[in-house]
Motif scaffolding. Sequence first.
Motif, short mmCIF file in Angstrom:
data_model
loop_
_atom_site.label_atom_id
_atom_site.label_comp_id
_atom_site.label_asym_id
_atom_site.label_seq_id
_atom_site.Cartn_x
_atom_site.Cartn_y
_atom_site.Cartn_z
N TYR A 187 58.13 67.64 -13.79
CA TYR A 187 57.87 69.05 -13.48
C TYR A 187 57.91 69.98 -14.70
O TYR A 187 57.48 71.12 -14.61
CB TYR A 187 58.89 69.56 -12.45
CG TYR A 187 58.87 68.78 -11.17
CD1 TYR A 187 57.75 68.82 -10.32
CD2 TYR A 187 59.94 67.97 -10.80
CE1 TYR A 187 57.72 68.08 -9.14
CE2 TYR A 187 59.92 67.23 -9.62
CZ TYR A 187 58.80 67.29 -8.81
OH TYR A 187 58.78 66.56 -7.65
N LYS B 168 63.21 74.04 -13.97
CA LYS B 168 63.68 74.86 -12.84
C LYS B 168 63.58 73.96 -11.61
O LYS B 168 62.50 73.80 -11.03
CB LYS B 168 62.81 76.11 -12.70
CG LYS B 168 62.96 77.05 -13.89
CD LYS B 168 62.06 78.25 -13.77
CE LYS B 168 62.64 79.25 -12.79
NZ LYS B 168 61.83 80.48 -12.72
N SER C 101 62.30 75.30 -7.75
CA SER C 101 60.86 75.61 -7.61
C SER C 101 60.01 74.49 -8.20
O SER C 101 58.79 74.56 -8.16
CB SER C 101 60.54 76.93 -8.29
OG SER C 101 60.94 76.86 -9.65
N LYS C 102 60.67 73.47 -8.75
CA LYS C 102 59.97 72.34 -9.38
C LYS C 102 58.96 72.85 -10.40
O LYS C 102 57.78 72.50 -10.38
CB LYS C 102 59.32 71.44 -8.33
CG LYS C 102 60.34 70.86 -7.35
CD LYS C 102 59.71 69.91 -6.36
CE LYS C 102 60.70 69.22 -5.44
NZ LYS C 102 61.65 70.06 -4.74
N SER C 103 59.50 73.68 -11.29
CA SER C 103 58.65 74.26 -12.33
C SER C 103 59.45 74.32 -13.63
O SER C 103 60.44 73.60 -13.77
CB SER C 103 58.16 75.64 -11.90
OG SER C 103 59.27 76.48 -11.68
N ASP D 9 67.93 78.76 -9.52
CA ASP D 9 66.83 77.86 -9.89
C ASP D 9 66.76 77.64 -11.41
O ASP D 9 65.83 78.10 -12.06
CB ASP D 9 65.52 78.45 -9.37
CG ASP D 9 64.37 77.47 -9.52
OD1 ASP D 9 64.62 76.28 -9.75
OD2 ASP D 9 63.21 77.92 -9.40
#
Length: 477
Positions: A62, A70, A73-75, A421
């Motif tokens: 990610y 993060k 939010s898988k970012s 997050d």
Amino acid sequence: MIKYITSTSLLFLFTSVVLTSCKSDIQQASELPKVIEDSTNIKLALEVKAETKRTWDAYKKYAWGHDVLKPLSKSYQDWYEESLYISPIDAYSSLHLMGLKDEAKEIENYVVDSLSWDKNINAKIFEVNIRILGGLLSMYELSGNPKVLEKTVDFADRMMPAFDSPTGIPYYYVNLKTGEVSGNQVNVAEAGSYTFEMGVLSYYTKDPKYYQAGKKATKAIFDRRSDLNLIAEIINVETGEWKSNQSHICAGIDSYYEYMYKSYLLFGDQELKDVWDTSIAAIHKHISEMYNGNLHYGRVHFETGEHTSDVITLYDAFFPAILAVSGDTDRAEQYQKTWDDIWNKYGLEPMIYDYKKEEPNYPVYDLNPEIVESAYYLYHITGKDKYLAMSKQFWSDIKEHCKDDVAFHSVEDVRTMEPKDYMPTFFFAETLKYLYLSFAHDDMLPTYFDEQVFNTEAHPFARATFDKNEARKRLGF
Ligand code: DMJ
């Protein structure tokens, strides 16, 4: 006394079975000889390793190419306009230590083949020193790859303009491309925590200029101490004027003290030991106090010694570790209890806490390592089971409150455990590493602690690499 349940041959058998394969660690544990399989500590070490691998896989999936994962939010998030690859560089030494060699090699290859430091970024000098320079130096220490050292020297040379101030205290930011500096007010941790990484680099390169710059900054702070031998928190790098009057050991000053002692430990510079001796005596005399049966280090006026605040930070839990390794085990044990009590009140620690009001001022927990680090030091140094039990509790609570479907996340409020997050890079570098070392201690790595010195970001450096006489010549002291 420290307990060793295995003989050398059993240890060899164990490490060759466990550390050479990338198969599921849980599966590997079930293939171990019975005596080892039964060791709860080894199971926990393998669990930390498996969780590190799971978290690393999430970062790769990610956030690869970026500074921070993060996880909710898988970012991802970058610190600046361009990424500095802070997570992988910080993760390298932990992955290497745990035997995740393919993952570590992939980072090393990326650094050598694809990473350019020629970035138009105003980097925070303190943060990149402990995470990037420290991470790269330990990558060289562990890999021996001369191309890693080339990248490391390139990075350090881009940091050096920051030290070109009238006082020798580095500016807050340096542009990695242009060398332009900015930010003339820094806190003491940001001002004086460079002797360790810069000393290691001077040793590798045989060029004293790095250590000399780091030491000049530390001494510029120390030389401005009050008659009580206390320093304050914020200083102007151009005038040398203090911009605050609070003295403490908390976030904002912490690693200034840590690096005096650790740099002495690694290189043997007696002048830094003298600075430490003077400073630590003043801290005990003027800052420490007993409150409600626990040892505390609050905040005092650096010139009068008057107690001004009861506000402490979870970063302060680094202090038992440095007290213990410098020989003051009694105070280290007392102060670890203070932090263990705060942890157990919530099941994690708040970032900022008032020990007289007994409530958080800022309730975030960012997966920080300090209390885990001190439990590891104290377990090795005292051999007392209670410190291993603390590490088990910390790991259990982190799993309960911070583990998510892909990795681990911070917490917005330790009273509600509301998730945040964000997964800081030091979770890879420090928290997971110190947990692994605590559980691997008895059966796998009983002598590791005595063989290494860690930078403040837990990047390890073997004491055997740094000959003290040679250090004197190469670092120029
Ligand atoms: C780390 O980045 C370093 O240990 C630093 O010295 C202060 N603490 C953070 C993690 O909490």
